[in-house]
Scaffold this active site. Sequence first.
Site, mmCIF file in Angstrom:
data_model
loop_
_atom_site.group_PDB
_atom_site.id
_atom_site.type_symbol
_atom_site.label_atom_id
_atom_site.label_comp_id
_atom_site.label_asym_id
_atom_site.label_seq_id
_atom_site.Cartn_x
_atom_site.Cartn_y
_atom_site.Cartn_z
ATOM 1 C CE1 TYR A 17 34.029 57.567 38.518
ATOM 2 C CE2 TYR A 17 35.974 58.062 39.836
ATOM 3 C CZ TYR A 17 34.746 58.435 39.313
ATOM 4 O OH TYR A 17 34.243 59.681 39.583
ATOM 5 C CG ASP A 57 28.198 60.465 31.532
ATOM 6 O OD1 ASP A 57 29.294 61.059 31.603
ATOM 7 O OD2 ASP A 57 27.287 60.627 32.362
ATOM 8 N N GLY A 77 21.468 47.355 36.297
ATOM 9 C CA GLY A 77 21.215 48.703 36.800
ATOM 10 C C GLY A 77 20.389 49.492 35.807
ATOM 11 C CB ALA A 78 17.405 50.688 35.324
ATOM 12 N N GLY A 79 19.877 53.225 36.439
ATOM 13 C CA GLY A 79 19.964 54.625 36.846
ATOM 14 C C GLY A 79 20.513 55.469 35.700
ATOM 15 C CB ILE A 133 30.164 52.575 34.800
ATOM 16 C CG1 ILE A 133 28.954 52.633 35.720
ATOM 17 C CG2 ILE A 133 29.813 51.931 33.467
ATOM 18 C CD1 ILE A 133 27.898 53.639 35.230
ATOM 19 C CB SER A 145 36.206 66.663 36.923
ATOM 20 O OG SER A 145 35.367 65.606 36.540
ATOM 21 C CB SER A 188 34.498 66.099 41.348
ATOM 22 O OG SER A 188 34.824 66.039 39.972
ATOM 23 C CE LYS A 239 26.364 63.493 35.054
ATOM 24 N NZ LYS A 239 26.836 62.181 34.635
HETATM 25 N N1 LIG Z 1 32.791 55.960 35.191
HETATM 26 C C1 LIG Z 1 31.984 56.990 34.985
HETATM 27 O O1 LIG Z 1 32.289 57.940 34.259
HETATM 28 C C2 LIG Z 1 30.613 56.972 35.636
HETATM 29 C C3 LIG Z 1 29.546 57.700 35.083
HETATM 30 C C4 LIG Z 1 28.289 57.636 35.709
HETATM 31 C C5 LIG Z 1 28.141 56.870 36.886
HETATM 32 N N2 LIG Z 1 29.210 56.205 37.390
HETATM 33 C C6 LIG Z 1 29.070 55.376 38.612
HETATM 34 O O2 LIG Z 1 28.001 54.464 38.408
HETATM 35 C C7 LIG Z 1 27.325 54.206 39.637
HETATM 36 C C8 LIG Z 1 25.830 54.441 39.445
HETATM 37 O O3 LIG Z 1 25.619 55.808 39.142
HETATM 38 P P1 LIG Z 1 24.194 56.359 38.635
HETATM 39 O O4 LIG Z 1 24.366 57.800 38.405
HETATM 40 O O5 LIG Z 1 23.650 55.498 37.560
HETATM 41 O O6 LIG Z 1 23.319 56.142 39.981
HETATM 42 P P2 LIG Z 1 21.733 56.104 40.131
HETATM 43 O O7 LIG Z 1 21.070 56.833 39.013
HETATM 44 O O8 LIG Z 1 21.465 56.497 41.534
HETATM 45 O O9 LIG Z 1 21.373 54.530 39.962
HETATM 46 C C9 LIG Z 1 21.780 53.592 40.922
HETATM 47 C C10 LIG Z 1 21.533 52.183 40.404
HETATM 48 O O10 LIG Z 1 22.047 51.254 41.379
HETATM 49 C C11 LIG Z 1 20.993 50.360 41.762
HETATM 50 N N3 LIG Z 1 21.156 49.970 43.159
HETATM 51 C C12 LIG Z 1 21.393 50.780 44.223
HETATM 52 N N4 LIG Z 1 21.456 50.049 45.371
HETATM 53 C C13 LIG Z 1 21.238 48.747 45.014
HETATM 54 C C14 LIG Z 1 21.175 47.516 45.721
HETATM 55 N N5 LIG Z 1 21.344 47.474 47.065
HETATM 56 N N6 LIG Z 1 20.962 46.381 45.041
HETATM 57 C C15 LIG Z 1 20.786 46.413 43.699
HETATM 58 N N7 LIG Z 1 20.821 47.532 42.950
HETATM 59 C C16 LIG Z 1 21.050 48.704 43.607
HETATM 60 C C17 LIG Z 1 19.720 51.128 41.536
HETATM 61 O O11 LIG Z 1 18.632 50.235 41.471
HETATM 62 P P3 LIG Z 1 17.123 50.730 41.794
HETATM 63 O O12 LIG Z 1 16.631 51.395 40.528
HETATM 64 O O13 LIG Z 1 16.399 49.490 42.127
HETATM 65 O O14 LIG Z 1 17.228 51.694 42.952
HETATM 66 C C18 LIG Z 1 20.051 51.820 40.212
HETATM 67 O O15 LIG Z 1 19.916 50.922 39.155
HETATM 68 C C19 LIG Z 1 27.989 55.118 40.674
HETATM 69 O O16 LIG Z 1 28.939 54.370 41.369
HETATM 70 C C20 LIG Z 1 28.672 56.198 39.830
HETATM 71 O O17 LIG Z 1 29.823 56.735 40.461
HETATM 72 C C21 LIG Z 1 30.428 56.217 36.790
#
Ligand SMILES: NC(=O)c1ccc[n+]([C@@H]2O[C@H](COP(=O)([O-])OP(=O)(O)OC[C@H]3O[C@@H](n4cnc5c(N)ncnc54)[C@H](OP(=O)(O)O)[C@@H]3O)[C@@H](O)[C@H]2O)c1
Length: 282
Positions: free
Chosen positions: A225, A108, A134-136, A223, A22, A20, A71
């Site tokens: 970094y 966020d 994306g939809a995480g 998003i 942070s 992290s 979270k």
């Molecule tokens: N800048 C910031 O403050 C901030 C804040 C939050 C997150 N982030 C970054 O954002 C990224 C995602 O985080 P998250 O928490 O949203 O993760 P998450 O909940 O695990 O979601 C991951 C996402 O990536 C997709 N994905 C994973 N592997 C893939 C592939 N091979 N092909 C296509 N899609 C794929 C997943 O699709 P499926 O649903 O199909 O698995 C899902 O939509 C990370 O890199 C994290 O560090 C940054």
Amino acid sequence: MAHPDRFLLAGVMGWPVMHSRSPLLHNYWLKQHNLAGTYVPLAIAPEGLAAALRALHPLGFAGCNLTIPHKEQALKIVDEVDSVAKSIGAISCVVVRPDGSLGATNNDCYGFIQSIKQEQPGWRADHGPAVVIGAGGGARAVCYALAQEGAKEVRLINRTLDRAKKIAEDFGGPIKALPWEERHEALSGAAMVVNTTSQGMLGQSSLELKLDKLPARALAADIVYIPLETSFLAAARRRGNPTINGLGMLLHQARPAWRAWFGVEPQVTAELRAMMEKTIPL
Ligand SMILES: NC(=O)c1ccc[n+]([C@@H]2O[C@H](COP(=O)([O-])OP(=O)(O)OC[C@H]3O[C@@H](n4cnc5c(N)ncnc54)[C@H](OP(=O)(O)O)[C@@H]3O)[C@@H](O)[C@H]2O)c1
């Protein structure tokens, strides 16, 4: 305002947590504001989360941030969850209140919007369709933020369509879920495209997205970094689109936490960005 005679304590709970950024950010602000205190990484296993959160008050912590995998789980532990965190379904920030009870929110979405407003002051959510890939957890915050800011159309595309459909169902309004195969075409006429997948992150493969249909002035945001410039952002930059990386979102989401914990409004300055950028591999 923080009490001048108190040692300020806050931290981030995660498992793992040592990656992290942070602590670096918050300890920079503590020093900048001449406040005695520290912000620590707290390695908390999932089964220990409830006890760790309850220990914040007796230990004198003002609060904490939460990162993967805590979270969602924390929603069931804290005493009060605000409407933003409830809608997103995840907590990013816990605040210890004077009576020891725990309030929680998700900053966020604030971080995402503020980062864009700082870097692209003319940007408005209702300038045209936004495409979110994306939809995480990150996508939920981005979609919620765009809808709150008045976006009229959000084309939400995820490898697993059902997850995108769930967000569209939960938030309704402008969010429309589209299948993964339509991601290239969906860029047609868009004012903005945001990558919220983990694709492009250090150690992951690149996001496969053809930018041919993306209008020349559309904003490309990521998003992710680490690295600061993903291959998706590099491709957008090479064709002349304005770009924004994920660092600003990380920095700005920390500001309301400070306000709640210490009563101080810290700023995201060029010096802070440069200090953080030095720690991130290119
Ligand atoms: N800048 C910031 O403050 C901030 C804040 C939050 C997150 N982030 C970054 O954002 C990224 C995602 O985080 P998250 O928490 O949203 O993760 P998450 O909940 O695990 O979601 C991951 C996402 O990536 C997709 N994905 C994973 N592997 C893939 C592939 N091979 N092909 C296509 N899609 C794929 C997943 O699709 P499926 O649903 O199909 O698995 C899902 O939509 C990370 O890199 C994290 O560090 C940054």
